[in-house]
Design an enzyme around this catalytic site. Structure first.
Site, PDB file in Angstrom:
ATOM      1  N   ASN A  66      12.097  17.412 -23.391  1.00 39.25           N
ATOM      2  CA  ASN A  66      11.948  17.016 -24.794  1.00 39.25           C
ATOM      3  C   ASN A  66      12.739  18.012 -25.630  1.00 39.25           C
ATOM      4  O   ASN A  66      12.290  19.116 -25.876  1.00 39.25           O
ATOM      5  CB  ASN A  66      10.459  17.021 -25.188  1.00 39.25           C
ATOM      6  CG  ASN A  66      10.267  16.700 -26.660  1.00 39.25           C
ATOM      7  OD1 ASN A  66      11.212  16.318 -27.355  1.00 39.25           O
ATOM      8  ND2 ASN A  66       9.032  16.850 -27.137  1.00 39.25           N
TER       9      ASN A  66
ATOM     10  N   LYS B 152      13.353  17.859 -28.662  1.00 36.64           N
ATOM     11  CA  LYS B 152      12.872  17.910 -30.056  1.00 36.64           C
ATOM     12  C   LYS B 152      14.077  17.768 -31.013  1.00 36.64           C
ATOM     13  O   LYS B 152      14.919  16.913 -30.760  1.00 36.64           O
ATOM     14  CB  LYS B 152      12.057  19.179 -30.276  1.00 36.64           C
ATOM     15  CG  LYS B 152      10.905  19.284 -29.256  1.00 36.64           C
ATOM     16  CD  LYS B 152       9.912  20.360 -29.552  1.00 36.64           C
ATOM     17  CE  LYS B 152       8.824  20.361 -28.494  1.00 36.64           C
ATOM     18  NZ  LYS B 152       7.778  21.341 -28.736  1.00 36.64           N
TER      19      LYS B 152
ATOM     20  N   HIS C 269       3.287  12.515 -29.710  1.00 32.13           N
ATOM     21  CA  HIS C 269       3.461  13.967 -29.573  1.00 32.13           C
ATOM     22  C   HIS C 269       2.707  14.671 -30.701  1.00 32.13           C
ATOM     23  O   HIS C 269       2.674  14.169 -31.835  1.00 32.13           O
ATOM     24  CB  HIS C 269       4.950  14.318 -29.615  1.00 32.13           C
ATOM     25  CG  HIS C 269       5.223  15.723 -29.199  1.00 32.13           C
ATOM     26  ND1 HIS C 269       4.985  16.798 -30.035  1.00 32.13           N
ATOM     27  CD2 HIS C 269       5.648  16.246 -28.021  1.00 32.13           C
ATOM     28  CE1 HIS C 269       5.277  17.919 -29.387  1.00 32.13           C
ATOM     29  NE2 HIS C 269       5.686  17.609 -28.161  1.00 32.13           N
TER      30      HIS C 269
ATOM     31  N   GLU D 249       3.428  17.059 -32.501  1.00 30.35           N
ATOM     32  CA  GLU D 249       4.239  17.366 -33.689  1.00 30.35           C
ATOM     33  C   GLU D 249       4.402  16.135 -34.576  1.00 30.35           C
ATOM     34  O   GLU D 249       4.625  16.265 -35.780  1.00 30.35           O
ATOM     35  CB  GLU D 249       5.598  17.961 -33.252  1.00 30.35           C
ATOM     36  CG  GLU D 249       5.419  19.379 -32.724  1.00 30.35           C
ATOM     37  CD  GLU D 249       6.499  19.840 -31.752  1.00 30.35           C
ATOM     38  OE1 GLU D 249       7.536  19.168 -31.619  1.00 30.35           O
ATOM     39  OE2 GLU D 249       6.279  20.895 -31.116  1.00 30.35           O
TER      40      GLU D 249
ATOM     41  N   GLU E 292      -0.739  18.070 -23.356  1.00 25.83           N
ATOM     42  CA  GLU E 292      -0.062  19.155 -24.061  1.00 25.83           C
ATOM     43  C   GLU E 292      -1.018  19.803 -25.055  1.00 25.83           C
ATOM     44  O   GLU E 292      -1.102  19.363 -26.213  1.00 25.83           O
ATOM     45  CB  GLU E 292       1.143  18.607 -24.833  1.00 25.83           C
ATOM     46  CG  GLU E 292       2.210  18.000 -23.961  1.00 25.83           C
ATOM     47  CD  GLU E 292       3.594  18.144 -24.595  1.00 25.83           C
ATOM     48  OE1 GLU E 292       4.482  18.642 -23.907  1.00 25.83           O
ATOM     49  OE2 GLU E 292       3.765  17.768 -25.761  1.00 25.83           O
TER      50      GLU E 292
ATOM     51  N   GLY F  42       5.157  26.004 -27.478  1.00 26.31           N
ATOM     52  CA  GLY F  42       6.104  26.848 -28.211  1.00 26.31           C
ATOM     53  C   GLY F  42       5.875  28.335 -28.049  1.00 26.31           C
ATOM     54  O   GLY F  42       6.283  29.119 -28.893  1.00 26.31           O
TER      55      GLY F  42
ATOM     56  N   SER G  86       4.835  25.423 -23.123  1.00 28.21           N
ATOM     57  CA  SER G  86       5.409  26.680 -22.642  1.00 28.21           C
ATOM     58  C   SER G  86       5.645  26.690 -21.130  1.00 28.21           C
ATOM     59  O   SER G  86       5.379  27.692 -20.457  1.00 28.21           O
ATOM     60  CB  SER G  86       4.525  27.861 -23.068  1.00 28.21           C
ATOM     61  OG  SER G  86       4.382  27.867 -24.459  1.00 28.21           O
TER      62      SER G  86
ATOM     63  N   GLY H 218       9.596  21.575 -23.339  1.00 29.63           N
ATOM     64  CA  GLY H 218      10.207  21.695 -24.660  1.00 29.63           C
ATOM     65  C   GLY H 218      11.341  22.693 -24.654  1.00 29.63           C
ATOM     66  O   GLY H 218      12.424  22.423 -24.107  1.00 29.63           O
TER      67      GLY H 218
HETATM   68  P1  13P Z   1       7.384  23.951 -25.337  1.00 28.41           P
HETATM   69  O1  13P Z   1       7.779  23.784 -23.903  1.00 28.41           O
HETATM   70  O2  13P Z   1       8.456  24.474 -26.203  1.00 28.41           O
HETATM   71  O3  13P Z   1       6.079  24.705 -25.456  1.00 28.41           O
HETATM   72  O4  13P Z   1       7.076  22.492 -25.923  1.00 28.41           O
HETATM   73  C1  13P Z   1       6.209  21.677 -25.227  1.00 28.41           C
HETATM   74  C2  13P Z   1       6.320  20.327 -25.822  1.00 28.41           C
HETATM   75  O5  13P Z   1       5.892  20.106 -26.941  1.00 28.41           O
HETATM   76  C3  13P Z   1       7.026  19.307 -25.044  1.00 28.41           C
HETATM   77  O6  13P Z   1       6.825  18.034 -25.571  1.00 28.41           O
END
Ligand code: 13P
Length: 252
Positions: free
Chosen positions: A10, A12, A94, A96, A164, A170, A212, A233
């Protein structure tokens, strides 16, 4: 039962340029080709999708899809528009996006829109924080039920679930979930699925972990977390890290 391994990138809102997107995709393609028994999916920002071509073992995914029918929805991209661009998967719900106001009813509609066009939805669920009494279980159950109740068994078989936890997103490998915590959540998610569908189907729904995931923790998360794979991510936007992640999952 040995399940198929799947690693989903992902990206993002990264990268900033078309040139960097092409470079990152080329690297992911090479890594995916080398990884044995791993399905790789790259979910770039939607604007870059037309630049990429899916390959054997490397699929394209969208980070979002419209849940609305009709055309009067400014800024939305429908499932039927994604299909000609070789998109096979779509991330839905997601955290976010939920933080921007996407509610459970919208998530349920998006799942249905994706399925209707033959896309495989990756349903994201996860609690904002952990409590000692286990109230996060109820959050997970509610997110699963509100998205999936009412779908046929054939439809649920095409859904993937990405667990997640928001608090683990993050950060770095050191702050990610511990494999045994992931394992516990996976057991709970499967149990919840058996409340909705036959156990034989519930057992086959891929459950991924995201939050993470890095090259340092991916092997132990895979081995002890009992997951089918990962939604990655930030580490998926670094060609070297993503290659190491695919290598680890391939060897696990
Ligand atoms: P990170 O791997 O940056 O923590 O993000 C996870 C995520 O939101 C994947 O969709």
């Amino acid at each position: 039962m040995a399940r198929k391994k799947i690693v989903i990138a992902n990206w993002k809102s990264y990268p900033a340029t078309k040139r960097d997107a092409l470079k990152l995709f080329t690297a992911a393609k090479k890594s995916a080709a080398r990884a044995r028994n791993v399905t790789t999916v790259v979910c770039p920002p939607v604007i870059f999708l037309p630049l990429f071509t899916a390959r054997r073992k490397l699929f394209l995914g969208s980070q979002n899809v419209s849940g609305e029918g009709g055309v009067a929805h400014t800024g939305e991209v429908s499932a039927s528009m994604l299909v000609p661009f070789q998109v096979a998967y779509v991330i839905v719900g997601h955290s976010e996006r939920r933080a921007l106001g996407e509610d459970e009813a919208m998530v349920a509609k998006k799942i249905r829109s994706a399925l209707a066009e033959g896309l495989q939805p990756i349903l994201c669920i996860g609690e904002a924080e952990r409590d000692t009494e286990g109230a996060y279980h109820e959050i997970l159950r509610q997110e699963i039920r509100s998205a999936l109740v009412g779908l046929s068994s054939a439809e649920i078989r095409r859904v993937l679930i990405a667990y997640e936890p928001i608090w683990a997103i993050g950060k770095s490998a050191a702050d990610a979930m511990k494999p045994e915590e992931v394992h516990e959540a996976v057991i709970f998610i499967r149990k919840t699925l058996t409340e909705i569908i036959d156990r034989s189907i519930a057992e086959r729904v891929p459950i991924l972990y995201g939050g993470s995931v890095e090259s340092d923790n991916v092997a132990s998360l895979y081995t002890y977390g009992d997951v089918d794979g990962f939604l990655v991510g930030h580490a998926s936007t670094d060609a070297k890290s993503f290659n190491e992640i695919l290598e680890s999952v391939s060897n696990a």
